[in-house]
Design an enzyme around this catalytic site. Structure first.
Site, PDB file in Angstrom:
ATOM      1  N   SER A 189       4.003  -2.024   7.233  1.00 18.42           N
ATOM      2  CA  SER A 189       2.946  -1.076   7.597  1.00 18.42           C
ATOM      3  C   SER A 189       3.426  -0.060   8.630  1.00 18.42           C
ATOM      4  CB  SER A 189       1.740  -1.828   8.166  1.00 18.42           C
ATOM      5  OG  SER A 189       1.258  -2.743   7.214  1.00 18.42           O
ATOM      6  N   GLY A 222      10.388  -1.420  -5.980  1.00 18.40           N
ATOM      7  CA  GLY A 222      10.129  -1.460  -7.425  1.00 18.40           C
ATOM      8  C   GLY A 222      11.184  -0.690  -8.184  1.00 18.40           C
ATOM      9  N   ARG A 362     -22.840 -17.523 -23.640  1.00 14.28           N
ATOM     10  CA  ARG A 362     -22.788 -18.940 -23.298  1.00 14.28           C
ATOM     11  C   ARG A 362     -24.181 -19.484 -23.010  1.00 14.28           C
ATOM     12  NH1 ARG A 362     -19.230 -23.015 -23.914  1.00 14.28           N
ATOM     13  NH2 ARG A 362     -19.228 -24.485 -22.181  1.00 14.28           N
ATOM     14  N   GLN A 381     -26.524 -16.800 -11.651  1.00 11.88           N
ATOM     15  CA  GLN A 381     -25.482 -16.053 -12.377  1.00 11.88           C
ATOM     16  C   GLN A 381     -25.726 -14.549 -12.234  1.00 11.88           C
ATOM     17  OE1 GLN A 381     -23.034 -17.778 -13.649  1.00 11.88           O
ATOM     18  NE2 GLN A 381     -22.091 -16.718 -15.360  1.00 11.88           N
ATOM     19  N   GLY A 449     -14.944 -23.384 -17.043  1.00 13.36           N
ATOM     20  CA  GLY A 449     -13.602 -23.809 -17.435  1.00 13.36           C
ATOM     21  C   GLY A 449     -12.922 -22.803 -18.346  1.00 13.36           C
ATOM     22  N   THR A 470      -2.440  -4.738  -0.595  1.00 10.03           N
ATOM     23  CA  THR A 470      -1.371  -4.630   0.412  1.00 10.03           C
ATOM     24  C   THR A 470      -0.500  -3.397   0.227  1.00 10.03           C
ATOM     25  OG1 THR A 470      -1.331  -7.028   0.601  1.00 10.03           O
ATOM     26  CG2 THR A 470       0.612  -5.862   1.388  1.00 10.03           C
ATOM     27  N   GLU A 472       0.883   0.362  -0.978  1.00  8.93           N
ATOM     28  CA  GLU A 472       0.316   1.716  -0.756  1.00  8.93           C
ATOM     29  C   GLU A 472      -0.578   1.709   0.488  1.00  8.93           C
ATOM     30  OE1 GLU A 472       0.868   4.570  -2.239  1.00  8.93           O
ATOM     31  OE2 GLU A 472       2.153   3.836  -3.850  1.00  8.93           O
ATOM     32  N   ASP A 474      -1.566  -1.357   3.650  1.00 11.38           N
ATOM     33  CA  ASP A 474      -2.355  -2.579   3.787  1.00 11.38           C
ATOM     34  C   ASP A 474      -3.815  -2.203   4.098  1.00 11.38           C
ATOM     35  OD1 ASP A 474      -2.543  -5.596   4.667  1.00 11.38           O
ATOM     36  OD2 ASP A 474      -3.424  -4.399   6.271  1.00 11.38           O
TER      37      ASP A 474
HETATM   38  C1  FAD Z   1       4.939  -6.416  -5.371  1.00 10.51           C
HETATM   39  C2  FAD Z   1       5.246  -5.440  -4.283  1.00 10.51           C
HETATM   40  C3  FAD Z   1       5.724  -4.187  -4.605  1.00 10.51           C
HETATM   41  C4  FAD Z   1       6.058  -3.283  -3.605  1.00 10.51           C
HETATM   42  N1  FAD Z   1       6.662  -2.093  -3.949  1.00 10.51           N
HETATM   43  C5  FAD Z   1       7.178  -1.316  -2.957  1.00 10.51           C
HETATM   44  C6  FAD Z   1       7.979  -0.183  -3.277  1.00 10.51           C
HETATM   45  O1  FAD Z   1       8.237   0.125  -4.447  1.00 10.51           O
HETATM   46  N2  FAD Z   1       8.476   0.555  -2.263  1.00 10.51           N
HETATM   47  C7  FAD Z   1       8.220   0.254  -0.958  1.00 10.51           C
HETATM   48  O2  FAD Z   1       8.698   0.973  -0.080  1.00 10.51           O
HETATM   49  N3  FAD Z   1       7.473  -0.815  -0.631  1.00 10.51           N
HETATM   50  C8  FAD Z   1       6.959  -1.612  -1.583  1.00 10.51           C
HETATM   51  N4  FAD Z   1       6.211  -2.723  -1.259  1.00 10.51           N
HETATM   52  C9  FAD Z   1       5.967  -3.027   0.143  1.00 10.51           C
HETATM   53  C10 FAD Z   1       4.534  -2.791   0.564  1.00 10.51           C
HETATM   54  O3  FAD Z   1       4.263  -1.426   0.600  1.00 10.51           O
HETATM   55  C11 FAD Z   1       4.331  -3.487   1.895  1.00 10.51           C
HETATM   56  O4  FAD Z   1       4.282  -4.872   1.599  1.00 10.51           O
HETATM   57  C12 FAD Z   1       3.091  -3.027   2.617  1.00 10.51           C
HETATM   58  O5  FAD Z   1       3.293  -1.750   3.122  1.00 10.51           O
HETATM   59  C13 FAD Z   1       2.718  -3.962   3.776  1.00 10.51           C
HETATM   60  O6  FAD Z   1       3.766  -4.195   4.611  1.00 10.51           O
HETATM   61  P1  FAD Z   1       4.199  -5.700   4.965  1.00 10.51           P
HETATM   62  O7  FAD Z   1       4.277  -6.465   3.708  1.00 10.51           O
HETATM   63  O8  FAD Z   1       5.395  -5.619   5.803  1.00 10.51           O
HETATM   64  O9  FAD Z   1       2.983  -6.270   5.779  1.00 10.51           O
HETATM   65  P2  FAD Z   1       2.752  -6.190   7.350  1.00 10.51           P
HETATM   66  O10 FAD Z   1       2.688  -4.774   7.763  1.00 10.51           O
HETATM   67  O11 FAD Z   1       3.705  -7.066   8.040  1.00 10.51           O
HETATM   68  O12 FAD Z   1       1.315  -6.842   7.420  1.00 10.51           O
HETATM   69  C14 FAD Z   1       1.118  -8.255   7.410  1.00 10.51           C
HETATM   70  C15 FAD Z   1      -0.311  -8.559   7.894  1.00 10.51           C
HETATM   71  O13 FAD Z   1      -0.462  -8.054   9.222  1.00 10.51           O
HETATM   72  C16 FAD Z   1      -1.608  -7.259   9.317  1.00 10.51           C
HETATM   73  N5  FAD Z   1      -1.340  -6.102  10.194  1.00 10.51           N
HETATM   74  C17 FAD Z   1      -0.227  -5.333  10.253  1.00 10.51           C
HETATM   75  N6  FAD Z   1      -0.407  -4.334  11.112  1.00 10.51           N
HETATM   76  C18 FAD Z   1      -1.648  -4.457  11.609  1.00 10.51           C
HETATM   77  C19 FAD Z   1      -2.449  -3.697  12.536  1.00 10.51           C
HETATM   78  N7  FAD Z   1      -1.994  -2.591  13.112  1.00 10.51           N
HETATM   79  N8  FAD Z   1      -3.701  -4.110  12.752  1.00 10.51           N
HETATM   80  C20 FAD Z   1      -4.196  -5.213  12.182  1.00 10.51           C
HETATM   81  N9  FAD Z   1      -3.511  -5.964  11.298  1.00 10.51           N
HETATM   82  C21 FAD Z   1      -2.249  -5.585  11.018  1.00 10.51           C
HETATM   83  C22 FAD Z   1      -1.891  -6.755   7.904  1.00 10.51           C
HETATM   84  O14 FAD Z   1      -3.273  -6.545   7.722  1.00 10.51           O
HETATM   85  C23 FAD Z   1      -1.382  -7.891   7.026  1.00 10.51           C
HETATM   86  O15 FAD Z   1      -2.406  -8.806   6.797  1.00 10.51           O
HETATM   87  C24 FAD Z   1       5.843  -3.627  -2.254  1.00 10.51           C
HETATM   88  C25 FAD Z   1       5.326  -4.868  -1.934  1.00 10.51           C
HETATM   89  C26 FAD Z   1       5.056  -5.780  -2.913  1.00 10.51           C
HETATM   90  C27 FAD Z   1       4.612  -7.149  -2.525  1.00 10.51           C
END
Ligand code: FAD
Length: 691
Positions: A189, A222, A362, A381, A449, A470, A472, A474
């Site tokens: 992030s 990706g 159902r 429901q 089920g 998460t 694009e 979080d």
């Molecule tokens: C399947 C997949 C595909 C992806 N594809 C790409 C890609 O092509 N290119 C690329 O660059 N990235 C990619 N990502 C990365 C993705 O963009 C990051 O996972 C995302 O930006 C979040 O960063 P992080 O996983 O480090 O989470 P973190 O930033 O470490 O966050 C972890 C937790 O901490 C919390 N947190 C963090 N900061 C704060 C704050 N300031 N306040 C409160 N809570 C906070 C968050 O809410 C979260 O619950 C991909 C990830 C996955 C899993």
């Protein structure tokens, strides 16, 4: 008890027992002598309730479908004509990745659907393609998004003409498969914290890309593990300062880095690529990790729209500070977020369609001596599924509105619009994807089920969609951007500045809504009043305004002792609630506007019903807040609850038409239990397991 009563009861009991025994024998004989052909299908009762509003699903569809439905139908038709390209239920990771690649190549080269040109020229068409492709397979939707929105989008939006001229064709026809490498092992992030370095070497006119430590390995990228040839790599630009023989950090910039040989596909020298492995979902996408050791790229590979380096190593930028350049860079990437919000609504439409169709079909239990009833006739429901259906409609109109604004922004580059779209996309992406993620579990459970059978889709939809919360951005982090924006608007209001379009209601609301609630209207409880959009909007705006004002007061108070970072953290949950409340208000506003523009009277009536349920259900969900400040008196709270339940029942009566109006063919929903024609549902399901 008199003896005649006893006798009557006894006879009744005997009759009931006999009937129940007959029913069990009938059911058992069905198991023992299964129907051998389609003429012998299990006879189904139709859901007992009749539609109150005469909804014509086709007319509603034509209002919902938008002008790019034709290209979506082309996508659906292509995959329907190519069963070999359909994703099987059980598939190994490596096979899935190859299949996903073949799906993408087929779509672009065989079906001739080339989305890249629309990224800039016609974003609405681009998002329509993304949504349709994601409905066919979410991995495919994401792979396509990585290629065109992220890798392609970074070249178009962060680069200049020379980059477009050099790369457009290859990206478009998939020869230049690419990645978007922003996230690192230690920084997700917090993009400004990334550590990859791009140092300018004036002797060779190149940048040298380096991963200084393991925490800086690009992670989750990706297209990197198997297919990518290039990556847009985000790195800190370091420029030599001759007098001090040191380097100056110019902040995060984007660079095009070739990672595999175009002909041999071998990994290029200095680049190390590893596979991120099997994931919870989206296993058709090959996410990889990248490490760079002194990888040299030409100076031209800097995507130089917001900052450039000349031959002699001097730096120029149209923007004055590192922070402004960083904001502009990230601002250009907002399209991915818009696409995710829109696609998430697409996923919710599929899940709601399957769960509601099955709930109509159902039957379990029923009154004595009467046929069993449809499970959608149970109030519980309805409570699970009808507000969800209402939200799906609400989100549909809100995300269509977002796309319109985004398209306008791309044409005009109006500064105010840019800020507006940034906050709106952050808010809608986080709100909608969180809602859809929760709803997928509810839909699974609502189907009992049979919802757990992989063939009925909820498992893969849930696993594939989960990460939408998460990537694009979080969701928790994005909501804070919305809250930050609102506070900025609030400050401007009191300093006399202008308020941007989306937030304009705050201008009116501040004075009106921050006064004490009116004790007379707080008691009004008639259906007409509760279903009046003015009451509903007032209630939403009132809550947001109160939350905004109290957040501002608390932040001011705590910053004196904790500093601004500490104060923000102390008020964080409050700020998240504020952001959600604001987004709910924006969604409701758009829904109300969309109803006004609907040309068909019956569709309008149906949408009004759905919108009332959306609004009143949310007011009821947060009734404590309204009661605490006496915005609603106890009698009114009770009336809201009663009406919300009644509206759920009313919406249930037209639920079939409402999901039919999403116009999702069976070969897209693909769940046997969610088939359009209920008589086929059990048949296909039993055939699937081999009967
Ligand atoms: C399947 C997949 C595909 C992806 N594809 C790409 C890609 O092509 N290119 C690329 O660059 N990235 C990619 N990502 C990365 C993705 O963009 C990051 O996972 C995302 O930006 C979040 O960063 P992080 O996983 O480090 O989470 P973190 O930033 O470490 O966050 C972890 C937790 O901490 C919390 N947190 C963090 N900061 C704060 C704050 N300031 N306040 C409160 N809570 C906070 C968050 O809410 C979260 O619950 C991909 C990830 C996955 C899993």
């Amino acid at each position: 008890m008199s003896s005649s009563n006893f006798n009557n009861n006894h006879v009744n009991n005997e009759q009931q027992q006999q009937q129940s025994t007959d029913r069990r024998i009938r059911l058992l004989s069905l198991h023992l002598n299964p129907p051998i052909n389609n003429n012998n299908q299990i006879k189904l009762e139709v859901c007992s309730a009749r539609a109150k509003i005469d909804v014509n699903a086709d007319k509603l569809t034509s209002y919902l479908r938008g002008k790019h439905r034709d290209v979506q139908e082309k996508v659906f038709a292509y995959f329907n004509s190519r069963p070999d390209l359909q994703t099987p239920i059980e598939i190994l990771k490596d096979d899935y990745r190859e299949l996903c690649m073949r799906q993408l190549v087929g779509l672009v080269r065989e079906a001739g659907i080339k989305p890249f040109r629309y990224v800039v020229e016609d974003p609405a068409k681009y998002f329509a393609i993304i949504e349709a492709v994601g409905s066919v397979d979410m991995s495919l939707g994401i792979k396509l998004g990585v290629q065109y929105s992220l890798w392609g989008g970074s070249v178009l939006n962060l680069g200049t003409k020379k980059h477009r001229d050099k790369y457009f064709e290859g990206i478009d026809n998939l020869e230049y498969l690419g990645c978007f490498a922003m996230t690192e092992l230690h920084h997700g992030s917090n993009v400004q914290g990334i550590q990859t370095i791009a140092t300018f070497d004036p002797l060779t006119d190149e940048f040298i890309i380096n991963t200084p430590n393991d925490g800086a390995i690009k992670w989750w990228i990706g297209n990197a593990a198997v297919h990518g040839k290039f990556a847009t790599v985000f790195a800190k630009l370091m420029l030599p300062t001759y007098d001090k023989n040191a380097l100056t950090d110019m902040g995060v910039h984007a660079f095009i880095v070739p990672i595999r040989d175009l002909k041999t596909h071998k990994t290029l020298p200095g680049v190390e690529i590893n596979d991120c492995g099997h994931k919870v979902g989206l296993n058709g996408v090959d996410n990889g990790a990248l490490r760079f050791r002194n990888v040299r790229i030409p100076r031209d590979n800097l995507l130089n729209r917001f900052g450039d380096v000349s031959r002699d190593g001097s730096y120029t930028s149209p923007l004055p500070t590192i922070n402004k350049r960083f904001a502009a860079t990230l601002g250009e990437l907002v399209g991915g977020r818009v696409g995710l919000a829109y696609s998430s609504v697409g996923v919710l439409k599929i899940a709601a369609t399957i769960a509601i169709r099955y709930s109509l079909l159902r039957q379990q239990f029923g009154p004595p001596k009467q046929p069993e009833i449809s499970i959608l006739d149970y109030q519980s429901q309805q409570h699970k599924l009808m507000p969800m259906l209402a939200s799906t409609y609400a989100f549909h109109f809100a995300t269509v509105h977002l796309i319109e604004k985004y398209s306008q922004m791309k044409k005009t580059h109006d500064e105010q619009l840019v800020a507006d779209v940034h906050a709106l996309s952050a808010g809608l992406k986080s709100y909608v994807t969180s809602y859809t993620a929760k709803s997928l579990s509810i839909c699974r459970e609502a189907c009992g089920g049979h919802g757990y059978a992989a063939v009925n889709r909820f498992g893969s939809l849930r696993n594939d969609h989960d990460i939408f919360q998460t990537f694009e951005g979080d969701n928790t982090v994005l909501l804070q951007q919305v809250a930050g924006d609102l506070l900025k608007q609030y400050q401007e209001k009191f300093c006399g500045g202008t308020l941007s379009a989306t937030w304009s209601y705050l201008r009116e609301s501040m004075n009106t809504y921050l006064s004490q609630p009116n004790p007379v209207t707080a008691r009004w409880e008639s259906e007409d009043h509760l279903r009046d959009p003015k009451f509903q909007l007032d209630a939403f705006r009132y809550r947001t305004s109160r939350l905004l004002q109290s957040a501002a007061v608390r932040l001011r108070k705590h910053s004196k002792t904790l500093g601004s970072f500490g104060a923000w953290n102390r008020c964080l949950n409050h700020l998240l609630t504020l952001a959600e409340s604001h987004i709910e208000t924006v969604i409701l506003e758009n829904f109300i506007e969309a109803i006004k523009s609907c040309p068909d009277a019956n569709s309008r009536a149906a949408l009004k019903l759905v919108c009332d349920l959306y609004a009143l259900n949310l007011i009821w969900s947060d009734i404590g807040t309204y009661r605490n400040v006496d915005y609603v008196a106890p009698n009114k709270a009770k009336a809201i609850h009663k009406l919300a339940d009644y509206l759920s029942f009313q919406v249930k009566n037209i639920a079939k038409e409402l999901v039919d109006a999403f116009d999702l063919p069976d070969h897209v929903t693909r769940a046997p239990i969610g088939k359009q024609s209920p008589s086929e549902a059990y048949t296909e399901y039993t055939q699937y397991v081999g009967f």
